[in-house]
Design a protein around this motif. Structure first.
Motif, PDB file in Angstrom:
ATOM      1  N   ASN A   1       7.432  -3.777   2.130  1.00  0.00           N
ATOM      2  CA  ASN A   1       7.538  -2.541   1.346  1.00  0.00           C
ATOM      3  C   ASN A   1       6.236  -1.748   1.395  1.00  0.00           C
ATOM      4  OD1 ASN A   1      10.203  -2.901   0.532  1.00  0.00           O
ATOM      5  ND2 ASN A   1       9.611  -4.171  -1.225  1.00  0.00           N
TER       6      ASN A   1
ATOM      7  N   ASN B   1       5.973  -0.119   4.741  1.00  0.00           N
ATOM      8  CA  ASN B   1       6.986   0.928   4.910  1.00  0.00           C
ATOM      9  C   ASN B   1       6.463   2.298   4.506  1.00  0.00           C
ATOM     10  OD1 ASN B   1       9.684   1.786   5.536  1.00  0.00           O
ATOM     11  ND2 ASN B   1      10.060   1.953   3.338  1.00  0.00           N
ATOM     12  N   SER B   2       5.527   2.334   3.571  1.00  0.00           N
ATOM     13  CA  SER B   2       4.975   3.604   3.109  1.00  0.00           C
ATOM     14  C   SER B   2       3.739   4.030   3.903  1.00  0.00           C
ATOM     15  CB  SER B   2       4.620   3.506   1.616  1.00  0.00           C
ATOM     16  OG  SER B   2       3.651   2.493   1.397  1.00  0.00           O
ATOM     17  N   GLU B   3       3.363   3.232   4.879  1.00  0.00           N
ATOM     18  CA  GLU B   3       2.180   3.538   5.675  1.00  0.00           C
ATOM     19  C   GLU B   3       2.582   4.021   7.068  1.00  0.00           C
ATOM     20  OE1 GLU B   3      -0.474   0.237   5.851  1.00  0.00           O
ATOM     21  OE2 GLU B   3      -0.521  -0.081   3.677  1.00  0.00           O
TER      22      GLU B   3
END
Length: 536
Positions: free
Chosen positions: A104, A107-109
């Motif tokens: 997770n 996933n935001s990087e």
């Protein structure tokens, strides 16, 4: 493990050896105070004989796993219970949770631009062993590989759609050959130039009691299939009159085909656009503008990908836009239907057909349908079992962010289909449908083609607004040119099947299981078709 009976036979004790060399009590069973029979004792010992092996196995498992310090049966239960119930231990659950947390986070990087990604799964495993990636590095590598795969799949899909668009827009070699050979035949064979129909049948071209079809096309093979399927499906083919309209370049070949291949007892006339006295550029200046407009020509013949944000466009949306860019939409042949009352001033009712249809049933009852004063009898395309084909409303065709469209149209209004339409020309002549059609074409040109996707249906949806009478859907089945999952039983039962879409049956990209419904009306014994190797 040992079994002890008390002297009074009032209790039974089960014990096992412990780490100190002594015995630890595992289970003690008390017997009721009253005396019991030897039979009862025998049954008790028998039950214990079955029970003890299981207790021994459980104890052995605990010992092997290093939990032999449990000094009670309760401890043993806590250790073995989750295993017997198929549960994992807490350490494994924590590992999964930690890994999901890392995924997770990654996933935001963004994947670093310079990160060298493995080309395969085996290479990824090999690099993990050699470089000893930590969990985050592994997750970043995995994300980068998946992002790359998704991009490649999307690019391949868009390339496939582009190639399909060009294949659908091109004229197949066999059909081009057919047109050239028949045109040559027209110039060298007097029989190919004979009058259609013969002079004694000319009055029937205006006979209102006959069933008049209008077919506009530059595809000779497709026209022959439409006419042949109608003649073979009608109970009284002698009442059929076909008015085939084509362009100037195809006229000679089209005339040759029907002159050399008569479909008696039906009547066929072939006319080129240039032969209609009324159909002049002076009478229809807006269509000249459509054909010659620079923006339109660039729209159809330019780079269809240039300027398109494919990352924000779904393949389905892109396919729809490509289909709307078919070159046929700037051909006068595609707009000819809006001038039917002027082209056939002596007729009151006609059925207009597209060239990608097949007639499978007697259509004579269409002339008996009461249109209740309306002009256009058509099937609605917002109702039906096939959500892909029969889900078209005005919002699917118009740009409702344009103020004129938003002001005059309802996005939820049901659309209807071209392809097989019953036109009451007598009622049509009392309306301003043609002028409305022209005015909206002009508005779209002024708006730089932003009001709708180009084509003849969107302006027709506006021009015929309030003049359409819905007919039963069984008369006209759509989608055989873009829906490969068409229900075969429904195809067999439909009066007219329509190969609208890119996958025409005369193209190699046509759906194989749907093509036989069309090819059954192709005369493969014909010398011209054999010599041009049609659909071989």
């Amino acid at each position: 493990m040992q079994l002890h009976f008390s002297p009074s036979m009032r209790s039974i004790t089960i014990s096992s050896s412990n780490s100190n060399g002594g015995f630890g009590e595992l289970m003690k069973i008390k017997v009721a105070a009253r005396h019991f029979s030897y039979r009862t004792l025998f049954h008790t010992i028998l039950i214990l004989a079955f029970l003890l092996p299981f207790v021994f196995i459980l104890t052995a498992v605990v010992t092997l796993e290093g939990v032999n310090k449990c000094s009670s049966f309760d401890c043993l239960g806590r250790r073995l219970g989750p295993k017997l119930l198929g549960r994992t231990d807490d350490s494994k659950q924590r590992l999964v949770k930690d890994f999901v947390k890392i995924l997770n986070q990654v996933n935001s990087e963004e994947v670093p631009a310079g990160l060298k990604l493995p080309e395969s799964y085996s290479q990824l495993v090999s690099e993990m062993k050699n470089n000893k990636y930590n969990a985050k590095e592994f997750a970043l590598m995995l994300k980068g590989m998946m992002d790359r795969s998704e991009r490649e799949i999307r690019e391949s899909k868009f390339a496939e759609l582009m190639n399909k668009h060009f294949a659908a827009s091109a004229v197949p070699k066999g059909i081009h050959c057919l047109s050239l050979r028949l045109t040559d035949e027209y110039s060298s064979n007097a029989h190919a130039r004979r009058q259609l129909p013969s002079p004694e049948l000319l009055p029937l071209l205006s006979e209102k009691l006959l069933h008049h079809f209008v077919l506009s096309t530059d595809n000779i093979l497709a026209a022959s299939v439409v006419v042949n399927s109608a003649v073979r499906s009608f109970l009284k083919p002698e009442k059929i009159v076909f008015h085939v309209i084509t362009d100037k370049k195809t006229y000679a070949g089209m005339h040759s085909w029907f002159a050399l291949n008569p479909v008696s007892p039906a009547i066929v006339e072939v006319r080129g656009i240039h032969q209609f006295d009324w159909l002049t550029r002076e009478n229809i200046p807006v269509l000249e503008a459509v054909e010659g407009h620079y923006g339109i020509r660039k729209y159809y013949h330019g780079n269809h990908v240039l300027g398109a944000n494919l990352s924000d466009t779904s393949p389905r949306s892109f396919a729809s836009k490509l289909q709307a860019r078919s070159p046929k939409y700037i051909s006068l042949l595609n707009h000819i239907r809006i001038y039917l009352p002027e082209l056939f001033p002596n007729l009151d009712k006609v059925v207009f057909l597209d060239d990608d249809v097949v007639i499978q049933r007697d259509l004579s009852p269409l002339w008996d349908i009461d249109l209740k004063g309306k002009v256009n009898g058509a099937i609605e395309t917002c109702k039906g079992d096939d959500e892909w084909v029969m889900s078209k409303r005005f919002r699917n065709y118009f740009n409702f962010s344009h103020p004129l469209i938003a002001k005059h149209l309802n996005p939820e209004e049901c659309a209807w289909a071209y392809g097989m339409n019953v036109f009451d020309l007598h009622a049509w002549r009392k309306t301003n449908i043609r002028d409305t059609y022209h005015s909206w074409l002009k508005e779209n040109l002024k708006s730089k083609l932003t009001m709708w996707k180009l084509g003849t249906l969107p302006p027709a949806l506006i021009a015929f607004k309030g003049h359409v009478h819905p007919i039963d859907p069984s008369w006209h089945m759509l989608g055989l040119g873009y829906q490969n999952k068409s229900n075969i039983e429904n195809v067999k039962k439909a009066a007219v099947i329509h190969y609208n879409g890119q996958s025409k049956p005369w193209l190699e990209l046509g759906f194989e299981h749907l093509r036989p419904f069309w090819t059954k009306y192709v005369d493969y014994s014909n010398d011209f078709i054999k010599n041009c190797h049609i659909l071989e």
